[in-house]
Design a protein around this motif. Structure first.
Motif, PDB file in Angstrom:
ATOM      1  N   VAL A  20      33.015  44.652  27.741  1.00  0.00           N
ATOM      2  CA  VAL A  20      34.113  44.886  27.097  1.00  0.00           C
ATOM      3  C   VAL A  20      35.305  44.621  28.128  1.00  0.00           C
ATOM      4  O   VAL A  20      36.344  43.967  27.970  1.00  0.00           O
ATOM      5  CB  VAL A  20      34.570  46.196  26.518  1.00  0.00           C
ATOM      6  N   VAL A  21      35.079  45.266  29.390  1.00  0.00           N
ATOM      7  CA  VAL A  21      35.791  45.117  30.555  1.00  0.00           C
ATOM      8  C   VAL A  21      36.008  43.460  30.881  1.00  0.00           C
ATOM      9  O   VAL A  21      37.004  43.260  31.157  1.00  0.00           O
ATOM     10  CB  VAL A  21      35.419  46.009  31.731  1.00  0.00           C
ATOM     11  N   VAL A  22      34.840  43.030  31.089  1.00  0.00           N
ATOM     12  CA  VAL A  22      35.047  41.481  31.553  1.00  0.00           C
ATOM     13  C   VAL A  22      35.781  40.775  30.480  1.00  0.00           C
ATOM     14  O   VAL A  22      36.733  39.748  30.854  1.00  0.00           O
ATOM     15  CB  VAL A  22      33.596  40.918  31.930  1.00  0.00           C
ATOM     16  N   THR A  23      35.372  40.825  29.108  1.00  0.00           N
ATOM     17  CA  THR A  23      36.010  40.215  28.002  1.00  0.00           C
ATOM     18  C   THR A  23      37.682  40.452  27.957  1.00  0.00           C
ATOM     19  O   THR A  23      38.449  39.410  27.861  1.00  0.00           O
ATOM     20  CB  THR A  23      35.568  40.631  26.780  1.00  0.00           C
ATOM     21  N   VAL A  24      38.174  41.598  28.257  1.00  0.00           N
ATOM     22  CA  VAL A  24      39.626  42.081  28.169  1.00  0.00           C
ATOM     23  C   VAL A  24      40.241  41.262  29.862  1.00  0.00           C
ATOM     24  O   VAL A  24      41.092  40.877  29.516  1.00  0.00           O
ATOM     25  CB  VAL A  24      39.653  43.509  28.289  1.00  0.00           C
ATOM     26  N   GLY A  48      43.808  37.143  31.590  1.00  0.00           N
ATOM     27  CA  GLY A  48      44.215  36.127  32.635  1.00  0.00           C
ATOM     28  C   GLY A  48      43.716  36.765  33.798  1.00  0.00           C
ATOM     29  O   GLY A  48      43.834  35.941  34.881  1.00  0.00           O
ATOM     30  N   VAL A  49      43.267  37.921  33.912  1.00  0.00           N
ATOM     31  CA  VAL A  49      43.106  38.551  35.250  1.00  0.00           C
ATOM     32  C   VAL A  49      41.816  38.049  35.878  1.00  0.00           C
ATOM     33  O   VAL A  49      41.975  37.695  37.159  1.00  0.00           O
ATOM     34  CB  VAL A  49      42.720  40.107  35.089  1.00  0.00           C
ATOM     35  N   GLY A  58      32.374  30.698  35.183  1.00  0.00           N
ATOM     36  CA  GLY A  58      30.886  31.226  35.364  1.00  0.00           C
ATOM     37  C   GLY A  58      30.991  32.053  36.757  1.00  0.00           C
ATOM     38  O   GLY A  58      30.544  32.982  37.146  1.00  0.00           O
ATOM     39  N   LEU A  59      31.697  31.340  37.759  1.00  0.00           N
ATOM     40  CA  LEU A  59      31.698  31.711  38.974  1.00  0.00           C
ATOM     41  C   LEU A  59      32.340  33.132  39.185  1.00  0.00           C
ATOM     42  O   LEU A  59      32.255  33.767  40.257  1.00  0.00           O
ATOM     43  CB  LEU A  59      32.334  30.516  40.068  1.00  0.00           C
ATOM     44  N   ALA A  60      33.224  33.385  38.140  1.00  0.00           N
ATOM     45  CA  ALA A  60      34.070  34.600  38.068  1.00  0.00           C
ATOM     46  C   ALA A  60      33.343  35.621  37.348  1.00  0.00           C
ATOM     47  O   ALA A  60      33.139  37.054  37.552  1.00  0.00           O
ATOM     48  CB  ALA A  60      35.664  34.543  37.667  1.00  0.00           C
ATOM     49  N   VAL A  61      32.850  35.079  35.963  1.00  0.00           N
ATOM     50  CA  VAL A  61      32.260  35.926  35.158  1.00  0.00           C
ATOM     51  C   VAL A  61      30.789  36.468  35.739  1.00  0.00           C
ATOM     52  O   VAL A  61      30.592  37.975  35.274  1.00  0.00           O
ATOM     53  CB  VAL A  61      32.339  35.233  33.699  1.00  0.00           C
TER      54      VAL A  61
END
Length: 257
Positions: free
Chosen positions: A108-112, A117-118, A123-126
């Motif tokens: 949920v946190v990663v999706t938000v 846009g934060v 993939g390198l960030a996610v």
């Protein structure tokens, strides 16, 4: 850049092998009962990191592939945590149940963050962000779940006495296991409290060595620490609820309570 931190070469490979042997030997001599687990964990880490290095270059180019990799991480984390909590090889159902505390908050946190846009939708960030959070939630779930069941087993008489007075199963169990499970949050709390005073975290050092300003590195490290603390808190609350509600009835220590 890597040589600035540590020299990559044959000497490093020898050092890693010797450290793994030392860890295994010390665990054996100390009669911890974990010497085989230490050796196997070291071997697995080497193999898994090697495979990760091979496939990560492909995965980070496609967001859907990165999302799939995050799903795999979540399943593996839930399976690992379930094994720790029930103290044996978990069933598929038990592992599926622990997907909730292990992965839900992180996803949920990663999706938000991506939607707002934060966090860049790459993939390198996610993958690293999700991995850090899921790993923190996994550790908290394992510790909290195990401590909760151990406490229920040790204080079985108190639970039964409360139930005999008409207090519900849930409240009787929760009263006993909540404080014990809460100790699982201590590592994340201490890590956050002492950052910059006791430890200089890897994310901060890596960014500075990569050319980022100390201020930017500090902000990034703060994001990592607070995100771990947030998902770990969620994991703690959820695993405690699951234990108190008897959602993992096959675990050792829960069968008699």
């Amino acid at each position: 850049m890597s040589d600035t931190v540590i020299r990559i070469g044959p000497a490093l490979a020898v050092a890693v092998v010797l450290l793994a042997i030392a860890a295994t030997g010390i665990a054996y001599v100390g009669r911890t009962g974990h010497h085989r687990a230490v050796a196997w964990a070291s071997i697995r880490a080497a193999v898994q990191l090697g495979l990760l290095a091979l496939v990560l270059g492909i995965l980070v180019k496609h967001l859907w592939a990165s999302a799939g990799f995050v799903a795999v991480m979540s399943v593996v984390a839930a399976w690992t945590s379930a094994g720790r909590v029930v103290n044996r090889r978990p069933t598929v159902g038990e592992a599926a149940t622990l997907l909730l505390p292990v992965a839900l908050a992180s996803v949920v946190v990663v999706t938000v963050l991506v939607a707002s846009g934060v966090l860049p939708p790459t993939g390198l960030a996610v993958i690293p962000s999700a991995g850090i959070m899921i790993g923190g939630a996994m550790n908290t779930t394992s510790l909290a779940g195990r401590r909760a069941f151990d406490e229920l087993s040790a204080r079985r008489g108190e639970v039964e006495a409360a139930m005999s007075l008409g207090i519900s199963d849930y409240h009787s169990r929760m009263e006993v296991c909540r404080s014990a499970a809460a100790t699982a949050l201590v590592p994340a709390l201490d890590q956050t409290r002492t950052v910059g005073l006791v430890t200089i975290p890897g994310a901060f050092v890596g960014m500075v060595l990569g050319g980022a300003s100390p201020a930017d590195a500090a902000v990034m490290q703060l994001f990592v620490l607070i995100s771990i603390l947030a998902v770990s808190s969620c994991a703690l609350v959820m695993i405690t609820e699951l234990v108190a509600r008897g959602r993992l009835p096959g675990s050792v220590g829960a069968r008699h309570v």
